[in-house]
Motif scaffolding. Structure first.
Motif, PDB file in Angstrom:
ATOM      1  N   ALA A  52       0.828  -1.212   0.000  1.00 48.68           N
ATOM      2  CA  ALA A  52       0.000   0.000   0.000  1.00 48.68           C
ATOM      3  C   ALA A  52       0.860   1.258   0.000  1.00 48.68           C
ATOM      4  O   ALA A  52       0.557   2.229  -0.704  1.00 48.68           O
ATOM      5  N   ARG A  53       1.932   1.236   0.783  1.00 42.97           N
ATOM      6  CA  ARG A  53       2.814   2.414   0.852  1.00 42.97           C
ATOM      7  C   ARG A  53       3.465   2.677  -0.496  1.00 42.97           C
ATOM      8  O   ARG A  53       3.497   3.821  -0.974  1.00 42.97           O
ATOM      9  N   LEU A  54       3.991   1.646  -1.119  1.00 44.03           N
ATOM     10  CA  LEU A  54       4.692   1.815  -2.383  1.00 44.03           C
ATOM     11  C   LEU A  54       3.748   2.199  -3.522  1.00 44.03           C
ATOM     12  O   LEU A  54       4.109   2.964  -4.409  1.00 44.03           O
ATOM     13  N   ALA A  55       2.540   1.652  -3.479  1.00 42.03           N
ATOM     14  CA  ALA A  55       1.599   1.853  -4.586  1.00 42.03           C
ATOM     15  C   ALA A  55       0.738   3.099  -4.431  1.00 42.03           C
ATOM     16  O   ALA A  55      -0.017   3.436  -5.345  1.00 42.03           O
ATOM     17  N   ASP A  56       0.847   3.775  -3.321  1.00 41.47           N
ATOM     18  CA  ASP A  56       0.000   4.936  -3.066  1.00 41.47           C
ATOM     19  C   ASP A  56       0.106   5.961  -4.204  1.00 41.47           C
ATOM     20  O   ASP A  56       1.207   6.329  -4.625  1.00 41.47           O
ATOM     21  N   GLY A  57      -1.038   6.391  -4.706  1.00 47.99           N
ATOM     22  CA  GLY A  57      -1.063   7.401  -5.753  1.00 47.99           C
ATOM     23  C   GLY A  57      -0.932   6.871  -7.163  1.00 47.99           C
ATOM     24  O   GLY A  57      -0.946   7.657  -8.119  1.00 47.99           O
ATOM     25  N   HIS A  58      -0.819   5.561  -7.328  1.00 46.93           N
ATOM     26  CA  HIS A  58      -0.697   4.977  -8.657  1.00 46.93           C
ATOM     27  C   HIS A  58      -2.066   4.519  -9.173  1.00 46.93           C
ATOM     28  O   HIS A  58      -2.993   4.291  -8.401  1.00 46.93           O
ATOM     29  N   ASP A  59      -2.163   4.372 -10.477  1.00 53.24           N
ATOM     30  CA  ASP A  59      -3.398   3.926 -11.106  1.00 53.24           C
ATOM     31  C   ASP A  59      -3.431   2.412 -11.317  1.00 53.24           C
ATOM     32  O   ASP A  59      -4.506   1.801 -11.313  1.00 53.24           O
ATOM     33  N   ALA A  60      -2.267   1.832 -11.544  1.00 51.83           N
ATOM     34  CA  ALA A  60      -2.197   0.408 -11.884  1.00 51.83           C
ATOM     35  C   ALA A  60      -0.873  -0.163 -11.420  1.00 51.83           C
ATOM     36  O   ALA A  60       0.093   0.568 -11.172  1.00 51.83           O
ATOM     37  N   ALA A  61      -0.839  -1.498 -11.317  1.00 50.64           N
ATOM     38  CA  ALA A  61       0.379  -2.196 -10.903  1.00 50.64           C
ATOM     39  C   ALA A  61       0.658  -3.350 -11.848  1.00 50.64           C
ATOM     40  O   ALA A  61      -0.262  -4.055 -12.277  1.00 50.64           O
ATOM     41  N   ILE A  62       1.928  -3.534 -12.155  1.00 46.56           N
ATOM     42  CA  ILE A  62       2.411  -4.713 -12.871  1.00 46.56           C
ATOM     43  C   ILE A  62       3.346  -5.439 -11.922  1.00 46.56           C
ATOM     44  O   ILE A  62       4.202  -4.817 -11.283  1.00 46.56           O
ATOM     45  N   VAL A  63       3.184  -6.743 -11.815  1.00 49.79           N
ATOM     46  CA  VAL A  63       3.941  -7.516 -10.834  1.00 49.79           C
ATOM     47  C   VAL A  63       4.680  -8.663 -11.519  1.00 49.79           C
ATOM     48  O   VAL A  63       4.065  -9.503 -12.195  1.00 49.79           O
ATOM     49  N   ALA A  64       6.000  -8.685 -11.358  1.00 50.45           N
ATOM     50  CA  ALA A  64       6.839  -9.738 -11.928  1.00 50.45           C
ATOM     51  C   ALA A  64       7.892 -10.122 -10.891  1.00 50.45           C
ATOM     52  O   ALA A  64       9.084  -9.892 -11.085  1.00 50.45           O
ATOM     53  N   VAL A  65       7.432 -10.667  -9.767  1.00 52.02           N
ATOM     54  CA  VAL A  65       8.327 -10.905  -8.638  1.00 52.02           C
ATOM     55  C   VAL A  65       8.659 -12.385  -8.477  1.00 52.02           C
ATOM     56  O   VAL A  65       7.898 -13.264  -8.884  1.00 52.02           O
ATOM     57  N   TYR A  66       9.793 -12.630  -7.828  1.00 51.33           N
ATOM     58  CA  TYR A  66      10.288 -13.982  -7.580  1.00 51.33           C
ATOM     59  C   TYR A  66      11.329 -13.893  -6.478  1.00 51.33           C
ATOM     60  O   TYR A  66      12.124 -12.951  -6.450  1.00 51.33           O
ATOM     61  N   ASP A  67      11.297 -14.840  -5.559  1.00 52.58           N
ATOM     62  CA  ASP A  67      12.277 -14.888  -4.472  1.00 52.58           C
ATOM     63  C   ASP A  67      12.846 -16.300  -4.417  1.00 52.58           C
ATOM     64  O   ASP A  67      12.170 -17.234  -3.985  1.00 52.58           O
ATOM     65  N   SER A  68      14.092 -16.436  -4.873  1.00 54.54           N
ATOM     66  CA  SER A  68      14.717 -17.761  -4.936  1.00 54.54           C
ATOM     67  C   SER A  68      14.956 -18.364  -3.559  1.00 54.54           C
ATOM     68  O   SER A  68      15.142 -19.570  -3.427  1.00 54.54           O
ATOM     69  N   GLY A  69      14.943 -17.517  -2.511  1.00 57.08           N
ATOM     70  CA  GLY A  69      15.190 -18.022  -1.172  1.00 57.08           C
ATOM     71  C   GLY A  69      13.940 -18.419  -0.413  1.00 57.08           C
ATOM     72  O   GLY A  69      14.033 -18.882   0.719  1.00 57.08           O
ATOM     73  N   ALA A  70      12.768 -18.238  -1.021  1.00 51.72           N
ATOM     74  CA  ALA A  70      11.507 -18.532  -0.342  1.00 51.72           C
ATOM     75  C   ALA A  70      10.875 -19.792  -0.921  1.00 51.72           C
ATOM     76  O   ALA A  70      11.114 -20.153  -2.078  1.00 51.72           O
ATOM     77  N   LEU A  71      10.050 -20.459  -0.120  1.00 54.87           N
ATOM     78  CA  LEU A  71       9.304 -21.608  -0.605  1.00 54.87           C
ATOM     79  C   LEU A  71       8.203 -21.117  -1.536  1.00 54.87           C
ATOM     80  O   LEU A  71       7.384 -20.267  -1.147  1.00 54.87           O
ATOM     81  N   PRO A  72       8.146 -21.612  -2.772  1.00 56.49           N
ATOM     82  CA  PRO A  72       7.151 -21.109  -3.729  1.00 56.49           C
ATOM     83  C   PRO A  72       5.718 -21.214  -3.221  1.00 56.49           C
ATOM     84  O   PRO A  72       4.907 -20.309  -3.442  1.00 56.49           O
ATOM     85  N   GLY A  73       5.407 -22.313  -2.523  1.00 59.01           N
ATOM     86  CA  GLY A  73       4.048 -22.513  -2.042  1.00 59.01           C
ATOM     87  C   GLY A  73       3.643 -21.554  -0.948  1.00 59.01           C
ATOM     88  O   GLY A  73       2.442 -21.390  -0.672  1.00 59.01           O
ATOM     89  N   ALA A  74       4.617 -20.901  -0.330  1.00 55.21           N
ATOM     90  CA  ALA A  74       4.323 -19.881   0.674  1.00 55.21           C
ATOM     91  C   ALA A  74       4.462 -18.483   0.084  1.00 55.21           C
ATOM     92  O   ALA A  74       3.635 -17.600   0.344  1.00 55.21           O
TER      93      ALA A  74
END
Length: 206
Positions: A52-74
């Motif tokens: 919410a903090r990062l997106a404040d004031g924006h109209d739309a979001a595009i998301v292309a995230v990945y964390d190799s250190g995290a469990l994908p199912g979580a």
């Protein structure tokens, strides 16, 4: 499909440092949009308050995230929940997220990851990615909820090829390819003038 013109928007790209994120940023700026690049150092995309903090004031979001250190199912379901909660609080009305072809149906209806010969060593990642889309579907399902779409290559990215300037929506196919630049056109078209709502679709070169 060809790129469409649209009025200037403020777009935040989560995962802007990756190949697809960089292509989306470039395409958005080419179209005259104001773009915010959000990376891991800017905030935790699994935290609704940070989203919410990062997106404040924006109209739309595009998301292309990945964390190799995290469990994908979580990780991917946590991202979905954070987006579904955090983006509406920031006033964002449209989300276009990058998905995975492995969990898309082929023309026969069989999921690509279940077709004969498909690599299974990354199945945990496939399933985790798919769980993220299902979590988004469940968390942003009401009539007043975030309007979202998930796009993925219908097969895989072609990082060495030349962009064709076009694309088409297509079922999953193991031999389908699309360049990041052409894929970014699809992302921005769906951001500017949505045609897909609460759906995951594949994109191939045209």
């Amino acid at each position: 499909m060809e790129a469409k013109s649209s009025s200037r928007r403020r777009i935040i790209v989560f995962g802007a440092g990756g190949r697809v994120g960089r292509a989306a940023v470039a395409e958005a700026r080419l179209r005259g949009h104001e773009v915010t690049e959000a990376g891991r150092a800017d905030g935790d995309v699994t935290d609704p308050a940070a989203v919410a903090r990062l997106a404040d004031g924006h109209d739309a979001a595009i998301v292309a995230v990945y964390d190799s250190g995290a469990l994908p199912g979580a990780f991917f379901p946590a991202v979905a929940h954070a987006l579904a909660e955090g983006l509406p609080k920031a006033g964002v009305t449209r989300l276009v997220s990058v998905g995975l072809a492995s969990v898309l149906p082929t023309a026969s209806g069989e999921l690509l990851m279940d077709t004969p010969g498909y690599p299974q060593e990354w199945r945990e990642f496939y399933v985790g990615h798919g769980a993220g889309t299902e979590a988004l579907r469940a968390a942003a399902a009401g009539p007043e909820a975030l309007d979202w779409a998930v796009l993925s290559p219908a097969g895989d990215f072609d990082h060495a090829g030349e962009p064709t300037g076009g694309y088409a929506i297509a079922p999953a196919a193991v031999d389908s390819r699309i360049t990041p630049a052409d894929f970014a056109r699809a992302l921005l078209d769906e951001t500017e003038r949505p045609t897909l709502h609460r759906a995951h679709m594949g994109v191939t070169s045209a």
